[in-house]
Design an enzyme around this catalytic site. Structure first.
Site, PDB file in Angstrom:
ATOM      1  N   HIS A  15      10.940 -33.473  17.823  1.00 35.22           N
ATOM      2  CA  HIS A  15       9.560 -33.853  18.139  1.00 35.22           C
ATOM      3  C   HIS A  15       9.404 -33.968  19.650  1.00 35.22           C
ATOM      4  O   HIS A  15      10.358 -33.903  20.424  1.00 35.22           O
ATOM      5  CB  HIS A  15       9.131 -35.144  17.418  1.00 35.22           C
ATOM      6  N   CYS A  34      10.599 -38.462  26.657  1.00 32.31           N
ATOM      7  CA  CYS A  34      10.161 -38.070  25.305  1.00 32.31           C
ATOM      8  C   CYS A  34       9.142 -36.938  25.369  1.00 32.31           C
ATOM      9  O   CYS A  34       8.792 -36.359  24.338  1.00 32.31           O
ATOM     10  CB  CYS A  34       9.565 -39.261  24.560  1.00 32.31           C
ATOM     11  N   HIS A  40      13.008 -32.857  21.749  1.00 35.86           N
ATOM     12  CA  HIS A  40      14.307 -33.475  21.472  1.00 35.86           C
ATOM     13  C   HIS A  40      14.274 -33.815  19.982  1.00 35.86           C
ATOM     14  O   HIS A  40      13.384 -33.342  19.273  1.00 35.86           O
ATOM     15  CB  HIS A  40      14.544 -34.695  22.374  1.00 35.86           C
ATOM     16  N   HIS A  42      15.788 -36.413  16.345  1.00 38.21           N
ATOM     17  CA  HIS A  42      16.358 -37.642  15.795  1.00 38.21           C
ATOM     18  C   HIS A  42      16.820 -37.427  14.354  1.00 38.21           C
ATOM     19  O   HIS A  42      16.288 -36.572  13.646  1.00 38.21           O
ATOM     20  CB  HIS A  42      15.310 -38.767  15.789  1.00 38.21           C
ATOM     21  N   ASP A  80      12.212 -32.604   6.865  1.00 30.40           N
ATOM     22  CA  ASP A  80      13.620 -32.414   7.228  1.00 30.40           C
ATOM     23  C   ASP A  80      13.869 -31.034   7.837  1.00 30.40           C
ATOM     24  O   ASP A  80      13.420 -30.018   7.310  1.00 30.40           O
ATOM     25  CB  ASP A  80      14.505 -32.567   5.984  1.00 30.40           C
ATOM     26  N   HIS A  81      14.622 -31.026   8.933  1.00 29.92           N
ATOM     27  CA  HIS A  81      14.923 -29.786   9.661  1.00 29.92           C
ATOM     28  C   HIS A  81      13.650 -29.076  10.090  1.00 29.92           C
ATOM     29  O   HIS A  81      13.574 -27.855  10.117  1.00 29.92           O
ATOM     30  CB  HIS A  81      15.855 -28.876   8.848  1.00 29.92           C
ATOM     31  N   GLU A 125      14.040 -44.602  14.072  1.00 32.88           N
ATOM     32  CA  GLU A 125      14.053 -43.398  14.914  1.00 32.88           C
ATOM     33  C   GLU A 125      15.464 -43.215  15.471  1.00 32.88           C
ATOM     34  O   GLU A 125      15.962 -42.102  15.588  1.00 32.88           O
ATOM     35  CB  GLU A 125      13.039 -43.546  16.045  1.00 32.88           C
TER      36      GLU A 125
END
Lengths: 135, 135, 135, 135, 135, 135
Positions: A15, A34, A40, A42, A80-81, A125
């Site tokens: 994100h 950020c 980047h 998480h 996810d992913h 996070e």
């Protein structure tokens, strides 16, 4: 007897925190690293906590298997992913802060629960930063 | 939409549980091995949880970076690698039980937060013992 | 079939890192805030790992209950809620760094094990710093 | 100043989810693999959270040693290394779901606490599934 | 460049430690409360660690997805929600101590890996007791 | 007396697994959802383990503060809140699998350590998947 049943799940996403209507400079001031334009990411760890009366027949508030399947279909399959900014429609015009992600997750899971069940969502996070939303 | 944002931190301190106005015998009865006159110590793990409305512009309740800096300045710099009884003014005449430490931490962080934000403090004295205070 | 059996334990202690034969200035240079004359402290988490052949009769390398009792008597009773520098003879003239504490623990537990068993000790000073010693 | 003091404990038990008055088929439909007639088991991790005023003399809401002893006597001695269905009277006719176990634990601990203290019980059936009950 | 790739998994089982050819008294002496005839149980957490050369084309030692599928088929499907003594053929005449379970898991996973890959198995019986076997 | 000193650190990054010289179809076959062209991400948790003799003067193998600073400068500043594929030169032509990231981290930290110290790197891509490299 009202009991809360909690289930942990997880998804790994990229994100970027920024507003399209702000300058790069303004975004850097507020969102710092950020705001990396290349993103980047998480390992988000999710706890969905469902509160209701114990069913006297089964001894369940909610069958955890059902809760697990709702989380898989509504959240893991969708997030996810993925790149939250680019791949997830809910964040097309919504900054994917942990706060906003938790609210979106709450809305998506709540819509699939029986109306007499309450829901609280906790979203990690990182192991050091997390948010909680109860609707 | 009220959301809670939590940040973990930690500090390592020595302490001793006792009352100066009690005899050694009385202190031993109540505080047991925690009354060792040479002190013992803990890795305290702290969770500061701030509740408020999501700012619609930033998507933050509070920028975690700001919360992290408050914790560092008010708590870590003051308590870390210190003897709570001898080095920390707040405990000069206050027994540094986990309960009392949590109240002191709450007061110190709350004073630095905007008044519309609520605060809950969870303090782990060990991975097996912890306390929570909401003001 | 050689298997390793590990048991976790813990003790909470105060300590100070310094050398009596160094000046305060020299100790501060090397040991920094760990040289606080009033001490600081930690929740030490210990893993004792014993390696040997599986006993074909019992299916045990070592009965974990026996290992637990050795750790309790040799380490927890001696170190827990103590000031390592002042209350524990082994550190009277030995700087209680994590490295040195691990070596002392290894010596104390190894002396109580059957000679055909190997021992490795892992000692967490904090959840982020730990040391390992195999003799 | 009301503070919550929490203590972790654990017990390892076998159990089976089913109703004696249901057919095997009906039990399988609702309880799935948890209905294995030969039982399965868990490491239950328990958090007992006691809320009350800080005693101004001691700085304690409750001495954690006392809470630890209540948990040991009421819960660990009764449930640990037991088959919940066969060995624990409370579950003779009560399905040992996590929800029902949490309610039973709450009743047993609450009965030993001073009446001005509130209790919340959190029970982890696995690291991924847990329940919370406040009475 | 030899690298170790580790994957965590888990299964929840009932078991009892005893020898059929020993008296109840002898079993109690050696296995204590683990000899409960009605069984007890654990959440076993498993780490399978595979060591080999990095494939220069893919950057993988082994695709974690493949390792995950082997663990699911060989271990989770066979052990999860089972009574190890009654439902798992390998323990029909083998005492299901953590040591013996780790050896059986090692044999089952190793048989499905390419022969140039080494395997180490770590099995947590509880968060405080675990064993490691490398073949 | 050779002891291993370990330090934990962490960084949050986006990445994508793929080979530029392969077709999208071939990349999907091998890397599956890790080949999302918009990237996904992880909270990488790193353990750097340094082995050497205890310095008899200080009681340290290596001052953990020094190790922490090396990790911060070499790894956290270079990888944290970055896109590994786009922002980190080492992965311009190297697929950022956990295996390859661990090797790169090992090379970068090893270059800053005294030559008599050994290094092992453990890198958690998720709490369930991790790799270890010793050089």
């Amino acid at each position: 007897m009202r009991v809360t049943v909690s289930r942990k799940a997880h998804f790994n996403s990229a994100h970027r925190l920024y507003r399209k209507d702000w300058s790069m400079e303004q975004n850097n001031t507020i969102f710092g690293k950020c705001n990396n334009p290349n993103y980047h990411g998480h390992n988000y760890e999710l706890i969905a906590s469902v509160t209701g009366e114990i069913d006297q027949e089964t001894g369940f508030v909610i069958d955890v298997k059902i809760l697990k399947d709702i989380i898989k279909k509504e959240i893991e399959d969708a997030f996810d992913h993925k790149n939250l900014n680019l791949d997830v429609p809910e964040f097309k015009d919504l900054n994917p802060t942990a706060e906003n992600i938790a609210v979106v997750i709450h809305q998506k899971i709540k819509a699939k629960l029986a109306s007499n069940l309450d829901l609280e969502v906790t979203l990690y996070e990182t192991p050091r930063n997390f948010v909680t939303y109860s609707g």
